[in-house]
Write a protein that holds these residues in place. Structure first.
Motif, PDB file in Angstrom:
ATOM      1  N   THR A 175       0.889  -1.309   0.023  1.00 40.79           N
ATOM      2  CA  THR A 175       0.084  -0.037  -0.131  1.00 40.79           C
ATOM      3  C   THR A 175       1.015   1.408  -0.004  1.00 40.79           C
ATOM      4  OG1 THR A 175      -0.223   0.510   2.319  1.00 40.79           O
ATOM      5  CG2 THR A 175      -1.878  -1.124   1.126  1.00 40.79           C
ATOM      6  N   TYR A 176       0.319   2.410  -0.592  1.00 42.72           N
ATOM      7  CA  TYR A 176       1.173   3.665  -0.567  1.00 42.72           C
ATOM      8  C   TYR A 176       1.426   4.335   0.766  1.00 42.72           C
ATOM      9  CZ  TYR A 176       1.584   8.528  -1.431  1.00 42.72           C
ATOM     10  OH  TYR A 176       2.125   9.872  -1.411  1.00 42.72           O
ATOM     11  N   ALA A 177       0.509   4.207   1.675  1.00 41.62           N
ATOM     12  CA  ALA A 177       0.606   4.746   2.993  1.00 41.62           C
ATOM     13  C   ALA A 177       1.544   3.886   3.733  1.00 41.62           C
ATOM     14  CB  ALA A 177      -0.876   4.694   3.614  1.00 41.62           C
ATOM     15  N   ASP A 178       1.530   2.741   3.762  1.00 41.95           N
ATOM     16  CA  ASP A 178       2.486   1.866   4.655  1.00 41.95           C
ATOM     17  C   ASP A 178       3.911   2.380   3.923  1.00 41.95           C
ATOM     18  OD1 ASP A 178       3.667  -0.406   5.954  1.00 41.95           O
ATOM     19  OD2 ASP A 178       3.836  -1.181   3.944  1.00 41.95           O
ATOM     20  N   GLU A 181       5.106   5.624   5.003  1.00 39.02           N
ATOM     21  CA  GLU A 181       5.389   5.572   6.306  1.00 39.02           C
ATOM     22  C   GLU A 181       6.785   5.086   6.667  1.00 39.02           C
ATOM     23  OE1 GLU A 181       2.268   4.216   9.194  1.00 39.02           O
ATOM     24  OE2 GLU A 181       1.176   5.617   8.180  1.00 39.02           O
ATOM     25  N   GLU A 199      -3.341  11.527  -0.148  1.00 38.18           N
ATOM     26  CA  GLU A 199      -3.425  10.286  -0.761  1.00 38.18           C
ATOM     27  C   GLU A 199      -3.338   9.219   0.245  1.00 38.18           C
ATOM     28  OE1 GLU A 199      -4.078  10.028  -4.069  1.00 38.18           O
ATOM     29  OE2 GLU A 199      -4.510   7.953  -3.555  1.00 38.18           O
ATOM     30  N   MET A 200      -2.772   9.705   1.333  1.00 34.03           N
ATOM     31  CA  MET A 200      -2.481   8.521   2.444  1.00 34.03           C
ATOM     32  C   MET A 200      -3.599   9.111   3.799  1.00 34.03           C
ATOM     33  SD  MET A 200       1.154   9.396   3.524  1.00 34.03           S
ATOM     34  CE  MET A 200       1.365   8.478   5.025  1.00 34.03           C
TER      35      MET A 200
END
Ligand code: ATP
Length: 320
Positions: A175-178, A181, A199-200
């Motif tokens: 995933t983008y957010a992961d 981070e 986006e996150m």
């Protein structure tokens, strides 16, 4: 010995010859692209001692990319070749409001095959600054490769910078957010836009966004704001903070933009060049904005990246 190392993808962008949805575009122009490639070329144009660690395929598009990187002055040493792999292709559409959409072709993508250890400990020990972005983290083994690159560079004492670079079309397995981070956790300096963070699911004004990112580890966050310039926040731990929390804003330069593609990458090149030269955060924002504003006044991303003397002339005209 190379002072600044940039890691990540280079690809071919196909830019539509007319605006409109991708389904209706009939012809495209070929351009070398990829955010880290733009940053590396931007630094080379600014006379930095820069190397670009990437991996090219064995197809004719890779030949074009190899020649382009060479023409822009990047050393061959970090440019790997992988005969089994293909070049990532990105077809771009331009909406009526100048928004861009991307359709990526990444089967057997060479850049996604970058492997752990491509840059040696000795080469990382020589670098004072390294830069990477989230796009290399959308697949393995390149994800592990850039994480290892950033970790070892940080351990060796280099400043590590990171750009989240939201491209929602690219995320699947991870995933983008992961990934972002993870990138924040490895970085000292982050350059982001409010759109990258939205986006996150992170919303707020630039000061709020910058402080939120610093919670994840970086000491400095620069938020670029399009035609309104850029904002930066640095904790007291940042080398340019002189022991005090620092907050800086630069409103950018009014220009008549022809093409804003790659403006963010141009800004990154300028800011990294300035900070790695030991100037303060305020001057780094002014320089980054000048590089980026100059870039928007010509067509294309890589080809529009200015030389050091062009940026100096631009600033001399505006500031005197
Ligand atoms: P891109 O995705 O187009 O590469 P970005 O979305 O990453 O860009 P922006 O914040 O839009 O990043 O722009 C980066 C920098 O480019 C700004 O901080 C500013 O210096 C410059 N810039 C962008 N648009 C303009 C404009 N219209 N006029 C002057 N400068 C601009």
């Amino acid at each position: 010995m190379t002072d600044i190392l940039v890691a990540g993808e280079t690809l071919v962008d196909f830019i539509p010859d007319a605006a409109g949805p991708l389904a209706s575009v009939e012809s495209f122009s070929r351009r070398a692209g990829g955010a880290p490639a733009n940053v590396a070329v931007g630094l080379a144009h600014l006379d930095a001692d820069v190397g670009f660690w990437t991996r090219l395929g064995g197809d004719p598009f890779a030949e074009f990319l190899a020649e382009t990187l060479d023409d822009h002055g990047l050393p061959e040493r970090f440019v790997e070749r992988d005969p089994e792999a293909k070049t990532t292709l990105a077809f771009v559409s331009l909406g009526e409001d100048a928004d861009r959409e991307f359709s990526f072709y990444r089967e057997d993508a060479a850049d996604a095959r970058m492997e752990v250890g491509g840059v040696s400990d000795d080469e990382l020990a020589d670098a004072s600054w390294v830069h990477f972005d989230a796009l290399s983290m959308d697949a393995e083994p390149s994800r592990s490769a850039v994480v290892d690159f950033a970790e070892r560079a940080g351990d060796a004492g280099a400043v590590v910078s990171f750009d989240p670079n939201a491209r929602p079309e690219r995320w699947g397995e991870f995933t983008y957010a992961d990934s972002v981070e993870r990138g924040f956790g490895l970085a000292d300096v982050v350059k982001a836009t409010p759109e990258d963070l939205a986006e996150m699911g992170v919303e707020g004004d630039a000061p709020e966004l910058a402080r939120e990112i610093c919670e994840h580890g970086p000491h400095t966050v620069i938020v670029t704001l399009g035609g309104e310039g850029a904002y930066a926040y640095a904790t007291a731990d940042a080398p340019w903070s002189e022991g005090r929390e620092t907050e800086v804003r630069h409103d950018g330069y009014a220009v008549d933009p022809v093409d804003t593609t790659g403006a963010g990458d141009a800004f990154t090149a300028g800011a990294v060049r300035a900070l790695s030269n030991g100037v303060g955060l305020e001057e780094a924002l002014a320089f980054g904005n000048a590089v980026a504003a100059t870039t928007t006044t010509a067509e294309g991303a890589m080809t529009a990246l200015p030389t050091l003397s062009a940026v100096e002339s631009f600033r001399a005209e505006r500031e005197n």
